[in-house]
Design an enzyme around this catalytic site. Structure first.
Site, PDB file in Angstrom:
ATOM      1  CE1 TYR A   1       0.291  -6.038  -1.856  1.00 48.16           C
ATOM      2  CE2 TYR A   1      -0.746  -4.015  -1.086  1.00 48.16           C
ATOM      3  CZ  TYR A   1      -0.308  -5.302  -0.850  1.00 48.16           C
ATOM      4  OH  TYR A   1      -0.486  -5.864   0.395  1.00 48.16           O
TER       5      TYR A   1
ATOM      6  NE  ARG B   1      -0.159  -8.649   2.319  1.00 51.47           N
ATOM      7  CZ  ARG B   1      -0.673  -8.313   3.503  1.00 51.47           C
ATOM      8  NH1 ARG B   1      -1.781  -8.867   3.951  1.00 51.47           N
ATOM      9  NH2 ARG B   1      -0.071  -7.412   4.248  1.00 51.47           N
TER      10      ARG B   1
ATOM     11  CG  ASP C   1      -7.473  -7.188   6.944  1.00 49.50           C
ATOM     12  OD1 ASP C   1      -6.479  -7.022   7.670  1.00 49.50           O
ATOM     13  OD2 ASP C   1      -7.743  -6.432   5.984  1.00 49.50           O
TER      14      ASP C   1
ATOM     15  CB  CYS D   1       0.781  -6.372  13.899  1.00 55.80           C
ATOM     16  SG  CYS D   1       1.976  -5.095  13.499  1.00 55.80           S
TER      17      CYS D   1
ATOM     18  CE  LYS E   1      -7.006  -3.550   5.514  1.00 57.54           C
ATOM     19  NZ  LYS E   1      -5.812  -4.220   5.348  1.00 57.54           N
TER      20      LYS E   1
ATOM     21  NE  ARG F   1      -2.277  -1.394   3.539  1.00 56.22           N
ATOM     22  CZ  ARG F   1      -1.717  -0.655   4.481  1.00 56.22           C
ATOM     23  NH1 ARG F   1      -1.794   0.671   4.424  1.00 56.22           N
ATOM     24  NH2 ARG F   1      -1.081  -1.197   5.490  1.00 56.22           N
TER      25      ARG F   1
ATOM     26  CG  HIS G   1      -7.051  -3.003  10.110  1.00 54.81           C
ATOM     27  ND1 HIS G   1      -5.755  -2.567  10.142  1.00 54.81           N
ATOM     28  CD2 HIS G   1      -7.055  -4.051   9.263  1.00 54.81           C
ATOM     29  CE1 HIS G   1      -5.004  -3.322   9.348  1.00 54.81           C
ATOM     30  NE2 HIS G   1      -5.772  -4.236   8.808  1.00 54.81           N
TER      31      HIS G   1
ATOM     32  CB  SER H   1      -0.646  -3.729   7.885  1.00 53.14           C
ATOM     33  OG  SER H   1      -1.793  -2.961   7.605  1.00 53.14           O
TER      34      SER H   1
HETATM   35  P1  GTP Z   1      -2.322  -7.824   7.382  1.00 57.40           P
HETATM   36  O1  GTP Z   1      -2.857  -8.866   6.464  1.00 57.40           O
HETATM   37  O2  GTP Z   1      -1.266  -6.987   6.770  1.00 57.40           O
HETATM   38  O3  GTP Z   1      -3.391  -6.997   7.995  1.00 57.40           O
HETATM   39  O4  GTP Z   1      -1.508  -8.622   8.548  1.00 57.40           O
HETATM   40  P2  GTP Z   1      -1.973  -9.436   9.820  1.00 57.40           P
HETATM   41  O5  GTP Z   1      -2.252  -8.510  10.956  1.00 57.40           O
HETATM   42  O6  GTP Z   1      -3.056 -10.391   9.471  1.00 57.40           O
HETATM   43  O7  GTP Z   1      -0.642 -10.241  10.223  1.00 57.40           O
HETATM   44  P3  GTP Z   1      -0.280 -11.789  10.082  1.00 57.40           P
HETATM   45  O8  GTP Z   1      -1.136 -12.647  10.973  1.00 57.40           O
HETATM   46  O9  GTP Z   1      -0.264 -12.153   8.659  1.00 57.40           O
HETATM   47  O10 GTP Z   1       1.192 -11.818  10.676  1.00 57.40           O
HETATM   48  C1  GTP Z   1       2.224 -11.046  10.153  1.00 57.40           C
HETATM   49  C2  GTP Z   1       3.569 -11.519  10.632  1.00 57.40           C
HETATM   50  O11 GTP Z   1       3.604 -11.555  12.059  1.00 57.40           O
HETATM   51  C3  GTP Z   1       3.906 -12.923  10.169  1.00 57.40           C
HETATM   52  O12 GTP Z   1       5.229 -12.938   9.733  1.00 57.40           O
HETATM   53  C4  GTP Z   1       3.732 -13.771  11.388  1.00 57.40           C
HETATM   54  O13 GTP Z   1       4.560 -14.888  11.369  1.00 57.40           O
HETATM   55  C5  GTP Z   1       4.049 -12.815  12.527  1.00 57.40           C
HETATM   56  N1  GTP Z   1       3.278 -13.181  13.742  1.00 57.40           N
HETATM   57  C6  GTP Z   1       1.940 -13.369  13.830  1.00 57.40           C
HETATM   58  N2  GTP Z   1       1.557 -13.730  15.068  1.00 57.40           N
HETATM   59  C7  GTP Z   1       2.688 -13.757  15.814  1.00 57.40           C
HETATM   60  C8  GTP Z   1       2.950 -14.055  17.193  1.00 57.40           C
HETATM   61  O14 GTP Z   1       2.069 -14.376  17.992  1.00 57.40           O
HETATM   62  N3  GTP Z   1       4.259 -13.951  17.591  1.00 57.40           N
HETATM   63  C9  GTP Z   1       5.257 -13.601  16.719  1.00 57.40           C
HETATM   64  N4  GTP Z   1       6.488 -13.523  17.203  1.00 57.40           N
HETATM   65  N5  GTP Z   1       5.042 -13.325  15.421  1.00 57.40           N
HETATM   66  C10 GTP Z   1       3.776 -13.398  14.969  1.00 57.40           C
HETATM   67  C1  SPV Z   2      -2.985  -4.597   5.325  1.00 54.75           C
HETATM   68  O1  SPV Z   2      -1.983  -4.016   4.880  1.00 54.75           O
HETATM   69  O2  SPV Z   2      -3.517  -4.287   6.418  1.00 54.75           O
HETATM   70  C2  SPV Z   2      -3.577  -5.729   4.583  1.00 54.75           C
HETATM   71  C3  SPV Z   2      -3.128  -5.961   3.232  1.00 54.75           C
HETATM   72  O3  SPV Z   2      -4.482  -6.390   5.077  1.00 54.75           O
HETATM   73  S1  SPV Z   2      -3.793  -4.787   2.141  1.00 54.75           S
HETATM   74  O4  SPV Z   2      -4.980  -5.376   1.516  1.00 54.75           O
HETATM   75  O5  SPV Z   2      -2.769  -4.531   1.148  1.00 54.75           O
HETATM   76  O6  SPV Z   2      -4.181  -3.608   2.843  1.00 54.75           O
HETATM   77 MN    MN Z   3      -4.925  -5.764   7.171  1.00 49.71          MN
END
Ligand code: GTP
Ligand code: SPV
Ligand code: MN
Length: 586
Positions: free
Chosen positions: A197, A370, A277, A250, A206, A69, A226, A248
């Site tokens: 993207y 992704r 999400d 996290c 979003k 983004r 979110h 994002s």
């Molecule tokens: P968006 O799709 O961007 O909104 O991301 P998201 O909030 O869904 O994050 P996602 O669950 O995909 O995790 C992102 C990164 O954080 C990955 O590399 C995970 O491996 C890492 N991660 C997720 N949960 C944990 C956790 O409990 N501990 C640690 N150390 N890393 C984590």
């Molecule tokens: C984020 O960045 O919070 C995502 C991926 O979930 S995107 O759809 O690119 O915003």
């Molecule tokens: Mn997201």
């Protein structure tokens, strides 16, 4: 299938501007989607993967300058600047439209314009909303088919109504200098150009379900957040729901699909993913908050997803999934990314399509690569996923990546203090957006890049909602990312996060104890079950500790954010900040 007058006239107007050679209406049929896949394969826009190992799966590579983004080029164009607020980019609507008109003019020459009717939320549910996205990208069409409900049923549902969210997308020349992601909340319109993207171009996500929807929610008395939505089923068979806002990359997808540690599985614990999400949240007749996930699929971060960290997400990506910017294993035509396993393919291409040597130090997959996977593929998808009423929330959790300061978990004193806690969120930046990675920035409610109006008014909306909720969920803050002295994550995270969720749910039922600290209620170290982990009680004490000096640094930075919001900052929050500082200094 026939589009209504309002849709038709808008499509005609946009077609006159973009000048596509053809216009194709997306009907949601398998035949049409198959045809588009075949066409995308022919042009190289998508690559068919090993159909025995990954049936229905494809790989797509974006332009290397177009992988995340672009917050700096994302605009909220309200007629008055103050309505967009200091945390959004703003331009006067007419000025922006004139600028965009020049960029869209003829941008689809030689291309087809696809018309995608889609619904955010189950088709026909009183809480769902309809959008029409126009795009010159088959990749976008095929992603929207996974991420939203598209086609004929949506057109039928819309009927003669002129009420739909307009979304115009053109890849144009993918020129980063002319890339714009623009929202006109007062006109229910989104315009996105020069990107391919996901977050910039899958306009239901979003752009609509957060930026436009947050604006609608403020005016209509509901909330677009979110947030993931997760159900935790205890051994008695009761399911309690938690919504969680993390910035994002996290951990939302991971928490939404967590698998309980073995001990808990043996006891009969189960978890259910409602969403990973976005949550649309409304006040129920029973005085509780009810949440639906308006999406139909997962657009998840690939790196780090593996059999151990998130087997449910991995399983979801084994069929009918589109992978974007991951590495390609040339031996068996499958995909790979960092953290999938310890065997990077020797004979492979990286995310840019260049021959890749795993020992070169260069990453095979982009850090923001992704997968786009259908929600129905997820083994733990909730039986309530399609329930138009959604699920009742017992708890809301906020969280972010903080090496220090924030303890593993704490509970807000009440709703208003909880709104403060959300407003004061901060997190290290990630690869999900362009720019520097790893710098702590304030990201209120994980909505900094997604709030479609003035952040002060948004906080005010949270305060106002709180006054209307008879049985509000309790609010918590979590931090899975606290580091030990050696710089390692001190908490194992992932499935073990259930141990923290259990404390949270016990607190909601008045069953767990806590220590009152200046920042809120913190668990007694022995009240987080560590049996089956290698975390010591000493470490737990450490990651639950609250350092007033660090917290006062943090409140100083909250004060800066609050100052920026001027007189739109709710007085309730100004008081919360004063009170917190006083408690920290006492
Ligand atoms: P968006 O799709 O961007 O909104 O991301 P998201 O909030 O869904 O994050 P996602 O669950 O995909 O995790 C992102 C990164 O954080 C990955 O590399 C995970 O491996 C890492 N991660 C997720 N949960 C944990 C956790 O409990 N501990 C640690 N150390 N890393 C984590
Ligand atoms: C984020 O960045 O919070 C995502 C991926 O979930 S995107 O759809 O690119 O915003
Ligand atoms: Mn997201």
């Amino acid at each position: 299938m026939e589009l209504n007058k309002a849709v038709k006239s808008w499509v005609d107007e946009m077609a006159a501007l973009c000048k596509p050679d053809n216009i194709v209406l997306i009907d949601g049929s398998k035949e049409q989607a198959d045809k588009l896949r075949a066409e995308a394969e022919k042009t190289g826009e998508m690559m068919k993967l090993n159909q025995e190992k990954l049936p229905g799966c494809y790989l797509h590579r974006t332009d290397p300058n177009d992988v995340a983004r672009v917050e700096g080029r994302t605009f909220i164009c309200t007629s008055k600047k103050e309505d967009a607020g200091p945390t959004n980019n703003w331009m006067a609507p007419d000025e922006m439209k004139a600028l965009l008109r020049g960029i869209y003019d003829g941008s689809m020459k030689g291309r087809t314009m696809y018309v995608i009717p889609y619904s955010m939320g189950a088709v026909g549910s009183e809480f769902s909303k309809i959008g029409i996205e126009l795009t010159d990208s088959i990749y976008v069409v095929l992603n929207m088919i996974i991420m939203t409900r598209v086609g004929e049923a949506v057109v039928k549902q819309l009927g003669d109504s002129p009420e739909f969210i307009k979304g115009l997308h053109s890849k144009a020349q993918l020129d980063p200098e002319k890339r714009y992601i623009v929202h006109f909340p007062e006109e229910n319109t989104i315009m996105s150009v020069n990107s391919g993207y996901g977050g910039n171009v899958l306009l239901g996500k979003k752009c609509f379900a957060l930026r436009i929807a947050s604006f609608l929610g403020k005016n209509e008395g509901w909330m677009a957040e979110h947030m993931l939505i997760l159900g935790v089923q205890n051994p008695k068979g009761e399911v309690k729901y938690i919504a969680g806002a993390f910035p994002s990359a996290c951990g939302k997808t991971n928490l939404a699909m967590l698998i309980p540690p073995k001990k808990y599985r043996d006891m009969g614990y189960k978890t259910w993913c409602v969403g990973d999400d976005i949550a649309w949240i409304r006040l129920g007749e029973d005085g509780r908050l009810w949440a639906v996930n308006p999406e139909f699929g997962f657009f998840g971060v690939a790196p780090g997803t593996n059999e151990k960290s998130n087997p449910n997400a991995l399983a979801a990506t084994r069929t009918n999934t589109i992978f974007t910017n991951v590495a390609l294993n040339l031996d068996d035509n499958t995909v790979w990314w960092e953290g999938l396993d310890k065997n990077p393919p020797k004979h492979s291409l990286d995310w840019k399509g260049n021959p890749w040597d795993p020992d070169s130090g260069v990453k095979g997959a982009h850090p923001n690569s992704r997968f786009t996977a259908p929600a129905v593929n997820c083994p733990c998808i909730s039986p309530e996923f399609e329930n138009p009423k959604g699920v009742p929330l017992s708890a809301i959790i906020f969280g972010g990546r903080r090496a220090k300061t924030a303890p593993l978990v704490y509970e807000a004193l009440d709703w208003e203090h909880g709104v403060y806690v959300g407003s004061a969120m901060a997190s290290e930046t990630t690869a999900a957006a362009t720019g520097q990675v790893g710098v702590v920035r304030r990201d209120p409610m994980a909505m900094l890049p997604f709030c479609g109006y003035h952040m002060g008014d948004y906080f005010g909306h949270w305060i106002e909602m709180g006054k209307k909720i008879k049985n509000p969920p309790k609010i918590f803050n979590v931090n899975w990312f606290r580091l030990d002295d050696e710089g390692h994550f001190a908490w194992p995270g992932f499935g073990d996060n259930l141990r923290v969720l259990n404390w949270i749910l016990d607190r909601c039922e008045g069953k767990a104890d806590a220590v009152k600290t200046p920042i809120g209620y913190v668990p007694k170290p022995e009240d987080i079950d560590l049996d089956g982990t290698n975390v010591t009680l000493e470490t737990m004490k450490d990651i639950l500790s609250v350092d007033p000096a660090l917290w006062l640094e943090d409140t100083a930075s909250v004060r800066e954010l609050y100052k920026k919001l001027g007189d739109k900052l709710p007085k309730e929050l100004a008081k919360q900040l004063d009170d917190l500082e006083a408690r920290l200094k006492a």
